[in-house]
Design a protein around this motif. Structure first.
Motif, short mmCIF file in Angstrom:
data_model
loop_
_atom_site.label_atom_id
_atom_site.label_comp_id
_atom_site.label_asym_id
_atom_site.label_seq_id
_atom_site.Cartn_x
_atom_site.Cartn_y
_atom_site.Cartn_z
N GLN A 153 0.84 -1.20 0.00
CA GLN A 153 0.00 0.00 0.00
C GLN A 153 0.88 1.25 0.00
N ARG A 154 1.93 1.20 0.80
CA ARG A 154 2.87 2.32 0.85
C ARG A 154 3.51 2.54 -0.51
N ALA A 155 3.91 1.44 -1.15
CA ALA A 155 4.55 1.54 -2.46
C ALA A 155 3.58 2.15 -3.47
N LYS A 156 2.29 1.80 -3.36
CA LYS A 156 1.30 2.37 -4.28
C LYS A 156 1.18 3.88 -4.08
N LEU A 157 1.16 4.29 -2.81
CA LEU A 157 1.10 5.73 -2.52
C LEU A 157 2.32 6.45 -3.07
N ALA A 158 3.48 5.80 -2.94
CA ALA A 158 4.71 6.41 -3.47
C ALA A 158 4.61 6.54 -4.99
N GLU A 159 4.02 5.55 -5.64
CA GLU A 159 3.83 5.64 -7.09
C GLU A 159 2.91 6.81 -7.45
N THR A 160 1.89 7.02 -6.61
CA THR A 160 0.99 8.14 -6.85
C THR A 160 1.74 9.46 -6.75
N VAL A 161 2.62 9.56 -5.75
CA VAL A 161 3.45 10.75 -5.62
C VAL A 161 4.26 10.94 -6.90
N ALA A 162 4.85 9.87 -7.38
CA ALA A 162 5.69 9.95 -8.58
C ALA A 162 4.87 10.45 -9.76
N LYS A 163 3.66 9.91 -9.91
CA LYS A 163 2.81 10.32 -11.04
C LYS A 163 2.47 11.81 -10.95
N ALA A 164 2.11 12.24 -9.73
CA ALA A 164 1.79 13.65 -9.53
C ALA A 164 2.98 14.52 -9.92
N LYS A 165 4.17 14.06 -9.54
CA LYS A 165 5.37 14.85 -9.87
C LYS A 165 5.61 14.90 -11.37
N PHE A 166 5.49 13.74 -12.01
CA PHE A 166 5.72 13.69 -13.46
C PHE A 166 4.73 14.57 -14.21
N ALA A 167 3.50 14.63 -13.69
CA ALA A 167 2.47 15.40 -14.37
C ALA A 167 2.75 16.89 -14.29
N ASN A 168 3.48 17.31 -13.27
CA ASN A 168 3.60 18.74 -13.02
C ASN A 168 5.00 19.32 -13.14
N GLU A 169 5.98 18.44 -13.25
CA GLU A 169 7.35 18.95 -13.32
C GLU A 169 8.03 18.31 -14.53
N THR A 170 8.87 19.05 -15.19
CA THR A 170 9.55 18.47 -16.35
C THR A 170 10.71 17.58 -15.89
N ASN A 171 11.31 18.00 -14.79
CA ASN A 171 12.46 17.24 -14.29
C ASN A 171 12.27 16.89 -12.83
#
Lengths: 366, 366
Positions: free
Chosen positions: B31-49
């Protein structure tokens, strides 16, 4: 800007969720540790010399973890985390000391940590014989020695130690092994005339060498470390060895991981004073001293085939000091308490001088 | 017999409970890993790098873990487990590569693994300069270099690298350091006439040496490794060095851990291309190039005292190529975004040639 704010809010919320999950994980980790303490107390109450590390139990837990895993963490990652959790709980019951063939930083230490987790106390020992002695004398709980790293020629030495020892094999560890194409600061990259390595390593990189250095002479030396040492002051040569060797001899890795088969592994054995019980997926290592007569090996192998037992490795070693007699080291799939293994061994025993079960132990999980 | 059976039953029951706890832990890890993936997706969506490793966030999580810990696992153990959990989740988002001063098996690698966990990819690099270059060029996400291992004389070299680099310090790691009293196979134990080591190491073992080898000559060499190397073929000498050196030079550890202060640690810095945000318990490293005049250091130090800022270290280095001008490396408690630190730096700036914030970063948690 608005979008940034939204993301920031989202992020904050997800992090709060992660914190809640973490708190829950932490409670459970401590609950697990408490249960482990209860196990320890029960053992102390009932046994004078309780054994805390149960290889078969650990293998079962790790297999269960991998079977029920649904991701996103990979089976290997989640099993590795559980190895560390078990290592931490075990250290709480009774810290385990592990003697390994040093120096610090070699693959054998990596194997010891992979098997026992970071909470074990690892002790570098200068030779394989001494690792055996450390465990025999009780100075260390367990030992880890390389057994199928034929490129460095140490297999045989480990096997020879078993001839004079009554320790048991209680586990195996596999590590991936990589070969590096190394040059020294003196090497003229465009005119490499010799490539040094152990025979086995040259064989393991044959296709790559054929493709990239066709026609260049390949020189087999006693070890890859020797190959690395030798090119230090040469201009027209290269060596194949590990990245550890590259560092020690200050060589440049010109091409990394050049082995033909990326699945290449080195195998290590874990040795201890007590036997490992059945885990359900086990291997057994045998030492068999044969009579000096024609067909001796056949008499040994036939019963295994008859009882449908898979052999995973056979090594032959001269049984010094008697000339012309041989000792076989055989690994098979199954536990010595399995009926078919028992029957096969019973049938072999009358035909050989000696049959010793070095140990039955869980097949490497990771 | 009855008692044995009871214990066996008890044990079985406890193990079932452990299995249930394990299953629950595993669900939460994923579950923690899934939340971390969500963080990653949010970052990718909003930051170029997007940047995935947040040192301040990791330090906060570890501190929280240690604060709320009730045992029986120790604070250090449970924090170490969480380091591994975070490392596994981070590797799922984006595997991090860490350049460290090699070779493999040195304390610097141990520091890199301690800081980034086992899921980070650690790369041994031959020199401190090259570690900086690896991170500058983006070949590695982060670098780990020793900074307060004065017994081997490498502090200064790391500091010098900062003069020519714009990387930031984003973390620190501390490791315990032990000294071993080493002899070679030739050494006559009863007639040791010289003891070799680096000056600093001799100082760190002074009381022990006074007690055990009074009157024996102490010879200061350029490094402990050099001391270990030198006694290899000598009969009347001993060396003080690490167990790594003992292994590399095949020396015997006659007396282990002879340092006077068992709290002895080596310090490492973690370097990266981005700054670390405030974690709440931070340190700041500064490089200050002073004018060549009387009272220069006083002008620098006074504002820190005025603003109630604790300095944890000051190092002076000549500011080559200009003779007689100096560069100071200063570590202080606090983050560069703290008001008192800001004010102090503003007051110092007009009085110096250059003031560079090398980085603000979380104080080592473990």
């Amino acid at each position: 800007m608005q979008q940034d704010k939204d993301t920031a809010l989202d992020l904050q919320q997800i992090r709060q969720e992660i914190d809640q999950v973490d708190e829950h994980i932490q409670q459970l980790l401590n609950q697990r540790a408490k249960l482990a303490e209860t196990v320890a107390k029960a053992k102390f109450a009932n046994e004078t010399n309780p054994i805390f590390y149960r290889p078969e139990r650990e293998a079962q837990v790790l297999r269960k973890v991998m079977e029920r895993n649904t991701g996103p963490l990979s089976n290997e990652t989640v099993a590795r985390l559980f190895r560390e959790i078990m290592s931490a709980c075990l250290a709480l019951e009774a810290p385990q000391s592990i003697a390994f063939l040093g120096p610090v930083g070699t693959f054998t230490q990596a194997a010891a940590i992979k098997h026992f987790g970071q909470d074990a106390i690892t002790k570098p020992i200068a030779s394989i014989d001494e690792v055996f002695r450390e465990v025999e004398s009780g100075s260390a709980h367990y030992g880890v020695v390389p057994v199928e790293n034929s490129s460095e020629g140490i297999v045989n030495h480990t096997l020879d130690c078993f001839k004079a020892s009554h320790l048991h094999v209680i586990g195996e560890v596999e590590l991936p092994i990589h070969h590096q194409f190394l040059i020294s600061s003196n090497t003229r990259k465009d005119s490499i005339k010799q490539i040094y390595a152990h025979q086995q390593t040259l064989a393991q990189c044959r296709h790559w060498l054929d493709a990239h250095y066709p026609g260049v002479e390949r020189v087999a030396l006693s070890s890859n470390a020797e190959a690395a040492r030798r090119i230090k002051n040469e201009w027209h040569s290269a060596a194949i060895a590990s990245d550890v060797a590259a560092q020690i001899y200050e060589l440049e890795i010109l091409h990394a991981n050049i082995e033909d088969n990326p699945e290449n592994t080195t195998r290590f054995l874990v040795i201890g004073r007590e036997k490992a019980a059945k885990s359900g997926h086990d291997k057994t290592s045998l030492l068999i001293s044969a009579h000096d007569k024609a067909g001796a090996l056949l008499e040994i192998l036939a019963p295994f085939a008859k009882h449908n037992i898979t052999l995973t490795s056979i090594e032959t070693r001269p049984a010094l000091p008697e000339k012309w007699a041989y000792v076989f080291f055989i690994d098979l799939k199954g536990h010595v308490e399995d009926d078919n293994v028992k029957h096969a061994l019973d049938e072999i025993r009358p035909h050989v001088k000696e049959l010793r079960v070095l140990g039955s132990y869980p097949i490497a999980v990771l």
